[in-house]
Scaffold this motif. Structure first.
Motif, short mmCIF file in Angstrom:
data_model
loop_
_atom_site.label_atom_id
_atom_site.label_comp_id
_atom_site.label_asym_id
_atom_site.label_seq_id
_atom_site.Cartn_x
_atom_site.Cartn_y
_atom_site.Cartn_z
N ASN A 197 -56.54 -8.73 -51.12
CA ASN A 197 -55.22 -8.14 -50.88
C ASN A 197 -54.23 -9.11 -50.23
OD1 ASN A 197 -56.94 -5.16 -49.99
ND2 ASN A 197 -55.86 -5.52 -51.91
N THR A 250 -56.68 -2.48 -49.36
CA THR A 250 -57.25 -1.49 -50.28
C THR A 250 -58.65 -1.85 -50.71
OG1 THR A 250 -56.30 -2.63 -52.20
CG2 THR A 250 -54.95 -0.92 -51.15
N GLN A 278 -49.29 -3.95 -43.58
CA GLN A 278 -49.91 -3.57 -44.84
C GLN A 278 -51.29 -3.00 -44.56
OE1 GLN A 278 -48.32 -3.72 -47.66
NE2 GLN A 278 -46.57 -5.02 -47.09
N SER A 279 -51.86 -2.38 -45.57
CA SER A 279 -53.22 -1.86 -45.44
C SER A 279 -54.09 -2.46 -46.54
CB SER A 279 -53.24 -0.33 -45.56
OG SER A 279 -52.52 0.26 -44.50
N ASP A 338 -44.65 -12.39 -45.38
CA ASP A 338 -44.70 -11.37 -44.33
C ASP A 338 -45.11 -11.96 -42.99
OD1 ASP A 338 -44.29 -9.00 -46.14
OD2 ASP A 338 -46.11 -9.81 -47.02
N ALA A 385 -55.19 -6.82 -56.06
CA ALA A 385 -53.89 -6.20 -55.78
C ALA A 385 -53.29 -6.90 -54.56
CB ALA A 385 -54.04 -4.71 -55.51
N THR A 386 -52.52 -7.96 -54.78
CA THR A 386 -51.93 -8.70 -53.68
C THR A 386 -50.86 -7.84 -53.00
OG1 THR A 386 -52.35 -10.81 -54.74
CG2 THR A 386 -50.61 -10.75 -53.06
N GLN A 387 -51.01 -7.64 -51.70
CA GLN A 387 -50.07 -6.81 -50.96
C GLN A 387 -49.33 -7.57 -49.89
OE1 GLN A 387 -52.47 -3.50 -49.54
NE2 GLN A 387 -51.74 -2.24 -51.21
N ILE A 388 -49.95 -8.55 -49.27
CA ILE A 388 -49.32 -9.23 -48.15
C ILE A 388 -49.28 -10.72 -48.42
CG2 ILE A 388 -51.53 -9.36 -46.90
CD1 ILE A 388 -49.86 -9.12 -44.32
#
Length: 485
Positions: free
Chosen positions: A273, A451, A448-449, A289, A246-249
């Motif tokens: 992530n 996961t 971001q956090s 980001d 789950a790529t978030q940043i």
């Protein structure tokens, strides 16, 4: 002699990974083992337990052997600072900047240092696994060679030659290499390893028989291509990534021409992530980001390159749009107001006005700061460890608000500079992202956090084990053991 040397038909044939594999295999069989590279040319380096500097690849190989890295594992390290010159590091300490011709004349003296280190390792370990550099078939470098057959002859060390079949032309590479060697050098070659093979090994049979007939040497192993293998690169930037849960940043790293220690960011690149992009030119930058300024072997020249390629306006725009900027080592120095090089340590003498985001200046000195450190980041009170390799001394009001409290022995060091708006971060510490708690806090600071928990060291260990198990399965192990004599 309890040494075996891995040489290659070309650069990036697989010498470094094969040495790492043999170190882990020997360790698993109950032997004490150490890696050794007589001469290395790389901008990725590490700090050893005895306070010196060696090539990063030898530190990874030491990890594979289950021991702490030591300067004897890479007695001569060359860090290029121009197309024709390099900083020369002997037994972990920089001795001079040398142009190629002068260095060539200096090699006989360096061979003494190489053999001293090798002999010390021989007295401490059951095995020493030696890595060559480039190829022994580079005729223009044969005179006074200390990196390949010149070392093997001086140390009376048996040699295995590895070739990369994925590049094509593997039989020509191996036969041509052998034909470039003298009779005595050919005699010390005990066999070949064909690396990165894809497909049905039975299709190679006729070629292997032909090669043995032509050279009189056996192929000791055909090692298959290992998908998504991660062993820290000696110098080339690895851009491949694992499948992301789950790529978030999104993080972009500016690939300045003289980038050093880019392995600092492998833990980010491999984190489930995080998406990492290495970018050379502003037009190639996607939305991100965090924008990272990495370490540099020639920080003033690389900052001039940033100006010439129009990176500076884009960095300002990135901050205006709410992005964050991080500088590591040379990148930290660029975040300050000035970099002074009065003695011409890295390039021509002079001063460069830099970004001015943080209130400090840097002066370059001949003596490098080399130290392993541990610390705490007060932002989340997380512990981390890493190492420092830099010539600059930075001073200014920004250090009064430092957020990293470092320890090196009994010495307390202030590091970790942040802007008042918390959008900019800088540190001299390499390897900080390798610490799981630090990277989790860093992602939170970035907005971001995570996961998924990610332990980079455990990942490295599993990859070394995967490499070692594959190589051992496809290697004529008994012939390697017998080479010890």
């Amino acid at each position: 002699m309890p040494s075996i040397m891995i040489q290659g038909t070309t650069s990036d044939a697989g010498k470094s990974v094969m040495v790492a594999a043999l170190c882990r295999i020997l360790k698993n069989h109950g032997y004490s083992v150490a890696p050794f590279k007589p001469q290395n040319m790389a901008l990725n380096s590490a700090v050893t337990k005895d306070g010196g500097e060696i090539g990063r690849a030898q530190a990874v190989q030491a990890q594979a052997a289950g021991i702490a890295p030591h300067t004897d594992m890479n007695p001569v390290l060359l860090k290029p600072n121009s197309d024709t010159g390099a900083q020369v590091i002997v037994h972990g300490k920089a001795i001079a900047n040398m142009e190629a011709n002068y260095y060539h004349q200096h090699k006989p003296k360096l061979l003494e240092a190489v053999l001293e280190s090798h002999q010390r390792l021989l007295t401490q370990y059951d095995w020493v696994v030696v890595e060559g550099a480039g190829s022994p078939a580079e005729i223009n470098l044969r005179d006074r060679d200390i990196a390949n057959m010149g070392f093997a002859e001086a140390a009376d060390c048996p040699v295995i030659i590895v070739a990369d079949i994925d590049r094509g032309g593997v039989f020509a590479h191996l036969l041509g290499t052998m034909q470039c060697l003298s009779d005595s050098e050919q005699n010390r070659v005990i066999g070949f390893i064909i690396n990165r093979f894809r497909g049905d090994p039975s299709l190679l049979t006729s070629g292997l028989e032909w090669l043995e007939e032509k050279t009189g040497k056996p192929v000791l192993g055909v090692v298959p291509y290992i998908e998504n293998l991660h062993i820290e690169a000696e110098d080339s930037i690895q851009t491949s990534v694992q499948n992301k849960a789950a790529t978030q940043i999104k993080i972009a790293i500016i690939a300045v021409p003289r980038i050093s220690n880019h392995t600092d960011f492998d833990a980010l690149r491999l984190h489930p992530n995080v998406h990492v992009q290495y970018v050379k030119y502003p037009n190639d930058l996607d939305d991100c980001d965090v924008l990272i300024l990495p370490g540099s072997k020639s920080v003033r020249r690389d900052f001039q390159w940033l100006e010439e390629k129009q990176w500076i306006p884009l960095i300002h725009q990135h901050l205006r749009y709410g992005g964050k900027v991080v500088g590591i080592c040379g990148g930290l120095q660029m975040l300050g107001s000035w970099i002074h090089d009065p003695k011409g340590i890295e390039s021509e003498a002079g001063s460069s006005k830099t970004l001015g985001f943080l209130d400090f200046e840097t002066t370059l000195h001949p003596d490098k700061q080399l130290r392993n450190v541990s610390g705490i980041w007060h932002y989340e009170n997380v512990n981390f460890s890493g190492y420092e390799i830099h010539s600059g001394e930075s001073t200014g009001p920004a250090f009064a608000k430092a957020q990293f409290e470092l320890q090196c022995g009994n010495e307390s060091i202030q590091d970790g500079l942040f802007s008042d708006d918390d959008k900019i971060m800088g540190s001299y510490v390499h390897g900080i992202f390798d610490s799981p708690e630090f990277i989790k806090a860093f992602l939170k600071w970035s907005g971001q956090s995570a996961t998924v928990d990610f332990n980079y060291y455990d990942f490295q260990e599993s990859e070394i084990d995967r490499l070692a198990h594959t190589v051992e399965e496809h290697l004529d192990w008994q012939s390697v053991i017998k080479s010890k004599g």
